[in-house]
Design a protein around this motif. Structure first.
Motif, PDB file in Angstrom:
ATOM      1  N   HIS A  55       0.993  -0.589   0.214  1.00 31.98           N
ATOM      2  CA  HIS A  55       0.126   0.063   0.092  1.00 31.98           C
ATOM      3  C   HIS A  55       1.016   0.819  -0.189  1.00 31.98           C
ATOM      4  N   ALA A  56       1.763   1.454   1.185  1.00 26.32           N
ATOM      5  CA  ALA A  56       2.585   2.370   0.843  1.00 26.32           C
ATOM      6  C   ALA A  56       3.692   2.487  -0.560  1.00 26.32           C
ATOM      7  N   THR A  57       3.945   1.622  -1.007  1.00 26.88           N
ATOM      8  CA  THR A  57       4.874   1.356  -2.691  1.00 26.88           C
ATOM      9  C   THR A  57       3.284   2.455  -3.102  1.00 26.88           C
ATOM     10  N   GLU A  58       1.955   1.672  -3.785  1.00 25.89           N
ATOM     11  CA  GLU A  58       1.441   1.988  -4.242  1.00 25.89           C
ATOM     12  C   GLU A  58       1.258   4.088  -4.005  1.00 25.89           C
ATOM     13  N   ALA A  59       1.097   4.114  -2.631  1.00 27.39           N
ATOM     14  CA  ALA A  59       1.417   5.541  -2.498  1.00 27.39           C
ATOM     15  C   ALA A  59       1.644   6.370  -3.570  1.00 27.39           C
ATOM     16  N   GLY A  60       3.169   6.065  -3.108  1.00 30.05           N
ATOM     17  CA  GLY A  60       4.352   6.736  -3.751  1.00 30.05           C
ATOM     18  C   GLY A  60       4.270   6.469  -5.177  1.00 30.05           C
ATOM     19  N   PHE A  61       3.542   5.802  -5.912  1.00 33.59           N
ATOM     20  CA  PHE A  61       3.266   5.654  -7.236  1.00 33.59           C
ATOM     21  C   PHE A  61       2.566   6.766  -7.991  1.00 33.59           C
ATOM     22  N   SER A  62       1.688   6.244  -7.182  1.00 32.47           N
ATOM     23  CA  SER A  62       0.546   8.242  -7.704  1.00 32.47           C
ATOM     24  C   SER A  62       1.142   8.792  -7.445  1.00 32.47           C
ATOM     25  N   VAL A  63       1.452   9.041  -6.098  1.00 30.88           N
ATOM     26  CA  VAL A  63       1.828  10.481  -6.148  1.00 30.88           C
ATOM     27  C   VAL A  63       2.604  10.981  -7.251  1.00 30.88           C
ATOM     28  N   LEU A  64       3.900  10.095  -7.866  1.00 32.58           N
ATOM     29  CA  LEU A  64       4.736  10.388  -9.056  1.00 32.58           C
ATOM     30  C   LEU A  64       3.554  10.396 -10.010  1.00 32.58           C
ATOM     31  N   ALA A  65       3.028   9.671 -10.309  1.00 31.06           N
ATOM     32  CA  ALA A  65       1.783   9.942 -10.914  1.00 31.06           C
ATOM     33  C   ALA A  65       0.718  11.543 -11.542  1.00 31.06           C
ATOM     34  N   GLU A  66       0.709  11.856 -10.625  1.00 29.90           N
ATOM     35  CA  GLU A  66      -0.092  12.742 -10.225  1.00 29.90           C
ATOM     36  C   GLU A  66       1.469  13.817 -10.608  1.00 29.90           C
ATOM     37  N   ILE A  75       7.989  10.604   1.477  1.00 27.75           N
ATOM     38  CA  ILE A  75       7.036  11.726   2.372  1.00 27.75           C
ATOM     39  C   ILE A  75       6.152  10.954   1.887  1.00 27.75           C
ATOM     40  N   ALA A  76       5.257  10.053   0.938  1.00 30.36           N
ATOM     41  CA  ALA A  76       3.689   9.910   1.102  1.00 30.36           C
ATOM     42  C   ALA A  76       4.162   7.992   0.970  1.00 30.36           C
ATOM     43  N   VAL A  77       5.703   7.974   0.767  1.00 27.51           N
ATOM     44  CA  VAL A  77       6.141   6.322   1.320  1.00 27.51           C
ATOM     45  C   VAL A  77       6.349   6.756   3.288  1.00 27.51           C
ATOM     46  N   ALA A  78       6.635   7.278   3.273  1.00 28.63           N
ATOM     47  CA  ALA A  78       6.607   7.112   4.383  1.00 28.63           C
ATOM     48  C   ALA A  78       5.476   7.221   5.702  1.00 28.63           C
ATOM     49  N   THR A  79       4.731   8.664   5.305  1.00 25.15           N
ATOM     50  CA  THR A  79       3.795   8.267   6.348  1.00 25.15           C
ATOM     51  C   THR A  79       2.498   6.882   5.579  1.00 25.15           C
ATOM     52  N   SER A  80       2.692   6.705   4.926  1.00 23.44           N
ATOM     53  CA  SER A  80       2.191   5.318   4.492  1.00 23.44           C
ATOM     54  C   SER A  80       1.887   3.962   4.988  1.00 23.44           C
ATOM     55  N   LEU A  81       3.521   4.360   5.842  1.00 22.94           N
ATOM     56  CA  LEU A  81       4.035   2.786   6.244  1.00 22.94           C
ATOM     57  C   LEU A  81       4.289   3.379   7.962  1.00 22.94           C
ATOM     58  N   SER A  82       4.080   4.498   8.091  1.00 20.81           N
ATOM     59  CA  SER A  82       3.479   4.991   9.256  1.00 20.81           C
ATOM     60  C   SER A  82       1.794   4.676   9.925  1.00 20.81           C
ATOM     61  N   VAL A  83       1.603   4.842   9.199  1.00 15.79           N
ATOM     62  CA  VAL A  83      -0.247   4.149   9.099  1.00 15.79           C
ATOM     63  C   VAL A  83       0.004   2.612   9.203  1.00 15.79           C
ATOM     64  N   VAL A  84       0.213   1.929   8.414  1.00 16.53           N
ATOM     65  CA  VAL A  84       0.109   0.863   7.976  1.00 16.53           C
ATOM     66  C   VAL A  84       0.548  -0.201   8.844  1.00 16.53           C
TER      67      VAL A  84
END
Length: 87
Positions: A55-66, A75-84
Motif C-alpha cells: 500500500h505504501a508503494t502504491e501511494a508513492g507511485f500515485s504521487v509520481l503519477a500525479e 514522503i508519501a511512502v513514509a507517511t503510509s508506512l507509519s499508518v500501515v
C-alpha cells in the motif's frame, strides 16, 4: 624589567588583507554556486519504489503519477508506512 611580551589580541594579529581575501572568497562561491544548482533537464519515464508494504508503494507511485517528484513520493511512502506499520 622583565623580557616578557604581551600577546596581541586576535584583531591585531590578523593580516590587513583579510577583508580583500573575504571578498574574493565570497565572489568565488557566488560564481561557482550556480554550477551546482543547474537543472540538467534529465527526466525519466520509469520509476522504482521499494517499501515494506504494498500500500505504501502504491501511494508513492500515485504521487509520481500525479506529477510529484522523488521527495514527494518518499514522503508519501513514509507517511503510509507509519499508518500501515506503526510499530
Amino acid at each position: 624589567m622583565s623580557n616578557c611580551t604581551v600577546p596581541q589580541s586576535r584583531a591585531q594579529s590578523l593580516s590587513p588583507l583579510w577583508p580583500h581575501r573575504l571578498v574574493i572568497a565570497l565572489a568565488v562561491v557566488a560564481f561557482y554556486a550556480p554550477a551546482f544548482a543547474r537543472d540538467t533537464g534529465t527526466a525519466t519515464k520509469t520509476a522504482a519504489i521499494a517499501s515494506a508494504n504494498a500500500h505504501a508503494t502504491e501511494a508513492g507511485f500515485s504521487v509520481l503519477a500525479e506529477g510529484g517528484n522523488a521527495m514527494d513520493a518518499a514522503i508519501a511512502v513514509a507517511t503510509s508506512l507509519s499508518v500501515v506499520q506503526p510499530e
